[in-house]
Design a protein around this motif. Structure first.
Motif: not given
Length: 520
Positions: A207-231
């Motif tokens: 896409i040739g650039g970076s967005p303000a934020a990247i939204v991911t699913d709760n994959l182990k590759a991106s989230v160690i522990k999911s949380s409603k308030y502060e994953p």
């Protein structure tokens, strides 16, 4: 209405009976509707102040809006303020797609251009009603360059090993920019942190650039522990986000609506890409991704909802709002320890694949530093080997220069190797060596015999070995011993076409040979 709604055709009948002068009792009997319901609809009809002709001219949807809800009175009486606002609504909604634009700012522009205008709250209600959204769901209207959604498909693609026919599952990574709906797709071996980061990096480059934020699913590759308030984020992926100046926003667990856009993109990938890929067979990830890239371009260039394509909309509205990429690309490096085995290879336990190192390091403990695409091997911080990463299990990747000289020579043995060696001497030798290997149950059984024939060639010269191979070929005797026997008895010196046997040759002189007188 509080009661169970009736059909729109029944409402028209009630109004028509009313205009014909029927009383409520008669209308109840004729329409087979309860007394209270008839009274309520007649009361609503009188409140609206419309004629019977206007009611009859309405379609069912318009009639439903009048009698099943309490619409703003301006929608019925066509207030001049609403007529002017109705013309502006398409441009207002389009402007709201831009980053930083809000309904309040649009109201200020509207109020400045209209003398008789609606107040801010009424203006907001009409805008939300036009785009079919309630106030609480306005966050779905994404701003350009604001977010990038990432996920993996549930179904997998496949690679087929040419040698063994083994079929391996391949993960498929999907990314989408919600504003322009531009999609990115790439196949990878696993959902590991390394592969996820590599795919995300390639997506940002696409896409040739970076967005303000990247939204991911709760994959182990991106989230160690999911949380409603502060994953708790995966440290490596969080570092990736910092490198590209973008925030990482995991979705809430078990809330699929949070990532409805990327789920829709996955379904589209199934329809447009998977169906075409499933008809073909691929043996390498590079070939598979090349095929995906062609189909992806077709998808992004196709007309989107009857309007401009995803690619055109991205180039016009979103590309300029992305942050520039850093000069140095992010690459995740991980490491493992291993001991060099006696065969000169180390076992990379992550993929269960074996890689060669120079034979002088046999028995040494080394460090394997790996990325999603490369394997680098170090001994005492000194690089001693580097390979392209191979995800096939229980296979060997061998660099010939790493082997000992005798092992290196043997590693080159194959039918074509000996045929080429024979051709360097003469076509007759190549043909004979090929026939020699074909005569064995397995070509490898003939390698040593071929090596012996080539060694004889080095001793007696090219001319003699060529003639020896020609004679043995005529005899259809394909062994090392046949060639040695011909050379030992100098039979290669005799021309087979002019060869004759004399009496002397038939009865050689020898003291143990009985003469013809013995039989008298």
């Amino acid at each position: 209405m509080a009661n169970k709604p009736i059909s729109m055709q029944r409402i028209k009948q009630i109004i028509r009976y009313h205009h014909e002068g029927m009383g409520v009792k008669r209308i109840v009997m004729m329409s087979r509707t309860s007394k209270n319901t008839v009274k309520q609809y007649l009361s609503k009809y009188k409140e609206l102040g419309l004629s019977q002709a206007e009611i009859d001219a309405m379609d069912e949807y318009s009639l439903h809006r009048l009698f099943s809800a309490a619409p703003p009175k301006e929608l019925v009486t066509k207030d001049p303020r609403y007529l002017r606002l109705e013309v502006l609504l398409p441009d207002i909604v389009k402007a709201l797609r831009k980053r930083g634009m809000t309904i309040h700012k649009q109201w200020q522009l509207y109020a400045a251009s209209e003398v008789d205008h609606y107040q801010r709250s009424q203006f907001g209600d009409y805008v939300r009603q036009y785009i079919g959204q309630s106030k609480s769901s306005m966050l779905i209207e994404h701003k350009a360059g604001d977010m990038l959604y990432l996920d993996y498909t549930g179904d997998k693609l496949h690679l087929i090993d040419k040698e063994s026919g083994e079929v391996s599952d391949i993960e498929v990574f999907v990314g989408i920019l919600p504003h322009s709906q531009l999609i990115y797709v790439r196949a990878c071996h696993t959902q590991s942190t390394a592969d996820f980061i590599e795919c995300t990096r390639l997506c940002l480059e696409y896409i040739g650039g970076s967005p303000a934020a990247i939204v991911t699913d709760n994959l182990k590759a991106s989230v160690i522990k999911s949380s409603k308030y502060e994953p708790r984020l995966n440290q490596a992926f969080e570092s990736f986000g910092e490198h590209y100046s973008t925030a990482i926003l995991p979705c809430r667990a078990y809330k699929p609506k949070d990532k409805a856009l990327v789920e829709g993109a996955v379904n589209l990938v199934y329809q447009r890409i998977f169906t075409a890929i499933d008809e073909k067979e691929f043996s390498t990830l590079e070939d598979l991704n090349a095929a995906i890239a062609l189909l992806l371009d077709e998808l992004n260039l196709a007309s989107f909802k009857g309007e401009e394509s995803r690619r055109v909309r991205f180039e016009q509205d979103e590309k300029s709002l992305l942050k520039p990429l850093p000069a140095i690309a992010y690459e995740l490096h991980q490491s493992r320890s291993a001991t060099v085995m006696k065969n000169g290879h180390v076992n990379f336990s992550v993929d269960k694949h074996l890689y060669s190192v120079p034979y002088t390091y046999i028995g040494k403990k080394v460090r394997i530093v790996y990325t999603s695409s490369t394997i680098s091997i170090y001994y005492d911080y000194k690089p001693i080997a580097q390979h392209s990463r191979d995800y096939r299990k229980l296979r060997y990747t061998t660099e010939k220069d790493h082997l000992a000289s005798n092992h290196r020579f043997m590693s080159e043995w194959n039918p074509q190797f000996f045929i080429d060696k024979g051709k360097a001497i003469g076509e007759e030798v190549a043909i004979y060596l090929e026939k020699l290997m074909e005569s064995k149950a397995h070509p490898e059984q003939g390698y040593k015999a071929c090596l012996g024939v080539l060694n004889l060639a080095a001793k007696v010269g090219a001319e003699r070995i060529k003639k020896a191979c020609m004679r043995a070929h005529q005899y259809q005797n394909y062994t090392y011993w046949a060639i040695e026997d011909i050379l030992t008895k100098n039979l290669d010196q005799i021309d087979p076409e002019t060869e004759t046997l004399t009496d002397k040759q038939q009865t050689p002189e020898h003291q143990n040979i009985r003469g013809n007188g013995y039989y008298n």
